[in-house]
Design a protein around this motif. Structure first.
Motif, short mmCIF file in Angstrom:
data_model
loop_
_atom_site.label_atom_id
_atom_site.label_comp_id
_atom_site.label_asym_id
_atom_site.label_seq_id
_atom_site.Cartn_x
_atom_site.Cartn_y
_atom_site.Cartn_z
N SER A 241 13.14 -28.32 73.10
CA SER A 241 13.51 -26.94 72.76
C SER A 241 13.43 -26.04 73.98
CB SER A 241 12.62 -26.41 71.64
OG SER A 241 12.97 -25.09 71.32
N ASP A 242 12.34 -26.13 74.74
CA ASP A 242 12.18 -25.33 75.96
C ASP A 242 13.21 -25.74 77.01
OD1 ASP A 242 10.09 -23.90 74.85
OD2 ASP A 242 8.55 -25.18 75.76
N PHE A 243 13.53 -27.02 77.06
CA PHE A 243 14.50 -27.51 78.03
C PHE A 243 15.89 -26.96 77.72
CE2 PHE A 243 17.38 -30.74 79.86
CZ PHE A 243 17.04 -30.55 81.19
N LYS A 244 16.23 -26.83 76.44
CA LYS A 244 17.51 -26.22 76.07
C LYS A 244 17.59 -24.79 76.60
CE LYS A 244 18.48 -28.87 71.86
NZ LYS A 244 18.60 -28.78 70.40
N ASP A 245 16.49 -24.04 76.48
CA ASP A 245 16.46 -22.68 77.02
C ASP A 245 16.63 -22.70 78.54
OD1 ASP A 245 16.02 -21.69 74.45
OD2 ASP A 245 13.84 -21.57 74.72
N TYR A 246 15.97 -23.63 79.19
CA TYR A 246 16.08 -23.79 80.64
C TYR A 246 17.54 -24.07 81.03
CZ TYR A 246 15.85 -26.20 85.15
OH TYR A 246 16.07 -26.60 86.44
N LEU A 247 18.20 -24.96 80.30
CA LEU A 247 19.60 -25.28 80.59
C LEU A 247 20.49 -24.06 80.46
CD1 LEU A 247 20.21 -28.74 78.88
CD2 LEU A 247 20.19 -28.25 81.34
N GLN A 248 20.28 -23.27 79.42
CA GLN A 248 21.09 -22.06 79.20
C GLN A 248 20.92 -21.08 80.36
OE1 GLN A 248 23.24 -23.32 76.37
NE2 GLN A 248 23.47 -21.19 76.86
N GLU B 15 19.97 -34.01 89.36
CA GLU B 15 18.53 -34.22 89.41
C GLU B 15 17.88 -32.85 89.29
OE1 GLU B 15 17.05 -37.31 89.70
OE2 GLU B 15 19.08 -38.09 89.56
N VAL B 16 16.91 -32.73 88.41
CA VAL B 16 16.25 -31.45 88.17
C VAL B 16 14.76 -31.61 88.44
CG1 VAL B 16 15.69 -29.74 86.39
CG2 VAL B 16 17.96 -30.77 86.44
N THR B 17 14.19 -30.63 89.09
CA THR B 17 12.74 -30.61 89.29
C THR B 17 12.16 -29.51 88.39
OG1 THR B 17 12.96 -31.35 91.57
CG2 THR B 17 10.88 -30.32 90.96
N LEU B 18 11.34 -29.92 87.45
CA LEU B 18 10.68 -28.98 86.55
C LEU B 18 9.26 -28.76 87.02
CD1 LEU B 18 11.85 -30.54 83.15
CD2 LEU B 18 12.86 -28.60 84.36
#
Length: 80
Positions: free
Chosen positions: A31-38, A21-24
């Protein structure tokens, strides 16, 4: 906003789990979420590419992720 992130295949091995579970802080594009995951899971850099599905549909990079979405990380699959 909270979302559920599902990891499949090698991505689940790399993060040592298959669901989080992620709280943004705000809505963000795929695209921004991919950066967040990295940033959050640096081990994902061991796979060159992966697809993202949002609520069971493959997502383009410009799709906006919303509260309560289910986001799936789908690495490439090979077989013979």
């Amino acid at each position: 906003m909270k979302i559920t992130v599902l990891f499949f295949g090698i991505s689940s091995d790399l993060i040592k789990g298959n669901q989080v579970e992620v709280t943004l802080e705000k809505a963000m594009s795929v695209s921004d979420f991919k950066d967040y995951l990295q940033e959050k899971y640096s081990s994902l850099d061991k796979i060159n590419t992966y697809a993202i599905a949002v609520d069971e549909s493959y997502a383009t990079n410009d799709l906006m992720i919303k509260a309560n979405d289910v986001v799936a990380i789908i690495p490439p699959v090979s077989g013979g």
